[in-house]
Design a protein around this motif. Structure first.
Motif, mmCIF file in Angstrom:
data_model
loop_
_atom_site.group_PDB
_atom_site.id
_atom_site.type_symbol
_atom_site.label_atom_id
_atom_site.label_comp_id
_atom_site.label_asym_id
_atom_site.label_seq_id
_atom_site.Cartn_x
_atom_site.Cartn_y
_atom_site.Cartn_z
ATOM 1 N N ASP A 244 0.804 -1.229 0.000
ATOM 2 C CA ASP A 244 0.000 0.000 0.000
ATOM 3 C C ASP A 244 0.834 1.275 0.000
ATOM 4 O O ASP A 244 0.599 2.186 -0.808
ATOM 5 N N ARG B 246 1.138 4.208 -2.997
ATOM 6 C CA ARG B 246 0.896 5.647 -2.844
ATOM 7 C C ARG B 246 2.101 6.456 -3.308
ATOM 8 O O ARG B 246 1.958 7.492 -3.964
ATOM 9 N N ASP C 168 -4.232 0.270 -9.778
ATOM 10 C CA ASP C 168 -3.545 -0.063 -8.540
ATOM 11 C C ASP C 168 -4.103 -1.356 -7.968
ATOM 12 O O ASP C 168 -5.273 -1.426 -7.592
ATOM 13 N N ALA D 198 -4.562 0.325 -1.301
ATOM 14 C CA ALA D 198 -4.403 1.739 -0.951
ATOM 15 C C ALA D 198 -5.544 2.638 -1.394
ATOM 16 O O ALA D 198 -5.893 3.592 -0.702
ATOM 17 N N HIS D 199 -6.156 2.365 -2.546
ATOM 18 C CA HIS D 199 -7.110 3.320 -3.116
ATOM 19 C C HIS D 199 -8.493 2.732 -3.372
ATOM 20 O O HIS D 199 -9.267 3.286 -4.143
ATOM 21 N N ARG D 200 -8.839 1.634 -2.723
ATOM 22 C CA ARG D 200 -10.095 0.950 -3.041
ATOM 23 C C ARG D 200 -11.340 1.669 -2.560
ATOM 24 O O ARG D 200 -12.432 1.413 -3.065
ATOM 25 N N ALA E 17 -10.878 5.173 -1.959
ATOM 26 C CA ALA E 17 -10.368 6.546 -2.002
ATOM 27 C C ALA E 17 -11.166 7.398 -2.981
ATOM 28 O O ALA E 17 -11.528 6.937 -4.071
ATOM 29 N N TRP F 146 -10.993 7.692 -7.294
ATOM 30 C CA TRP F 146 -10.602 6.416 -7.907
ATOM 31 C C TRP F 146 -11.849 5.623 -8.277
ATOM 32 O O TRP F 146 -12.799 5.559 -7.507
ATOM 33 N N TYR G 276 -13.560 2.059 -8.914
ATOM 34 C CA TYR G 276 -13.375 0.678 -8.477
ATOM 35 C C TYR G 276 -13.403 -0.230 -9.699
ATOM 36 O O TYR G 276 -14.362 -0.217 -10.484
ATOM 37 N N ARG H 109 -7.724 6.743 -12.949
ATOM 38 C CA ARG H 109 -7.243 6.028 -11.771
ATOM 39 C C ARG H 109 -8.231 4.922 -11.426
ATOM 40 O O ARG H 109 -9.393 5.193 -11.138
ATOM 41 N N SER I 217 -8.788 1.366 -9.056
ATOM 42 C CA SER I 217 -8.332 0.492 -7.969
ATOM 43 C C SER I 217 -8.833 -0.921 -8.225
ATOM 44 O O SER I 217 -10.026 -1.147 -8.425
#
Length: 308
Positions: free
Chosen positions: A60, A64, A79, A83-85, A87, A90, A92, A108, A110
């Protein structure tokens, strides 16, 4: 002209499987760093900024840091870390649930967790349709092959053949729980009980439902019909066949796959049901999902290069 892809963390299990799915595909050109520079931040930053797509197969914090290294508005990111699931900003990377256009147009993305993929696939459509309540305290029981734990866990299972079952996250703080709750549309955190078994790959994710105690819950037949309708036409997520002998087996010899099969099993009187997802933790649960999102983002058919 081929679109360039840099896999940051290409030496790990997920990265290797992504590279294998992209091998021989003329639509993509992989940017690879020599072994001596694989962990060199300057080399990584150069590759990240030179790529059309960066796929992060990192812990994670490192993920970042990699995102922070990107200093342009052209490199698009997938990603695979946690880290960004959940966020902001972002998308999904579950096209069947979040929307294919949303993933295709994202900068972006995740990548979902492996357990989360099965849980969300089963519950999100049913809760959206009003067939199950969003405020129920759901339980998720799941087992996975040991490859999902990375090199250390792989070595542990392969060095100690006496391990038959490994339960973990016993303090109920598994890192997948926030995305499971958010992406399934739940008002409560699910109680999640994961375990690892002595198989290299494959997983079973189950959500038990005491339907007679759940106000507003639909019948098992209605749940099954809605899942079949929701995923109709998908080559990747599909309904499983009813086992003739009443058993569902996860074999260690099962071939790698990027598909996922869903089932609804029920008691004869319909008062109880079991929602079950069977998938490959390295396929739709990790690398296959990343390649599916990459395909959409690159303007290609989502199933291109997948093992189906």
């Amino acid at each position: 002209m081929a679109q360039t892809v840099f896999i940051d963390g290409a030496a790990g299990t997920t990265g290797l499987e992504i590279a294998d799915r992209l091998a021989g595909r003329p639509e993509f050109e992989l940017i690879a760093l020599p072994e001596a520079r694989r962990k060199d931040d300057a080399a990584r930053a150069e590759a990240l900024n030179a790529a059309d797509f960066a796929i992060l197969c990192l812990p994670d914090d490192a993920a970042r840091e990699a995102v922070a290294m990107i200093g342009n508005d052209t490199t698009r990111v997938i990603d695979a870390s946690t880290a960004h699931r959940v966020a902001p900003g972002w998308v999904y990377g579950f096209p069947e649930v979040e929307g294919r256009d949303e993933v295709a147009n994202a900068r972006r993305v995740s990548n979902p967790g492996c357990y989360s993929t099965g849980f969300i696939a089963l519950l999100a459509p049913l809760i959206r349709a009003g067939l199950l309540p969003a405020d129920w305290p759901y339980t998720c029981n799941a087992v996975s092959g040991y490859s999902g734990g990375g090199k250390a866990l792989i070595a542990r299972f392969e060095d100690d053949r006496d391990i038959a079952w490994r339960g973990y996250a016993l303090q109920l703080g598994h890192k997948h729980v926030p995305e499971m709750q958010a992406r399934a549309g739940l008002s409560r955190s699910p109680l999640f009980t994961p375990a690892v078994i002595p198989a290299m790959r494959g997983m079973v994710v189950e959500v038990p439902l005491p339907l007679s105690a759940m106000e507003g819950a639909a019948s098992p037949e209605a749940l099954r019909e809605e899942l079949a309708r929701f995923y109709q036409g998908s080559r990747i997520v599909r309904m499983g066949e009813e086992p003739a002998d009443g058993e569902l087996l996860l074999r260690g010899s099962r071939a790698p796959t990027d598909a996922m099969e869903l089932s609804v099993f029920a008691s004869p009187d319909g008062s109880q049901a079991r929602l079950v997802a069977v998938l490959d933790n390295l396929g739709k649960g990790a690398s296959g999902a990343a390649v599916q999102s990459l395909n959409l983002m690159a303007g290609l058919h989502e199933a291109a290069g997948l093992r189906l």
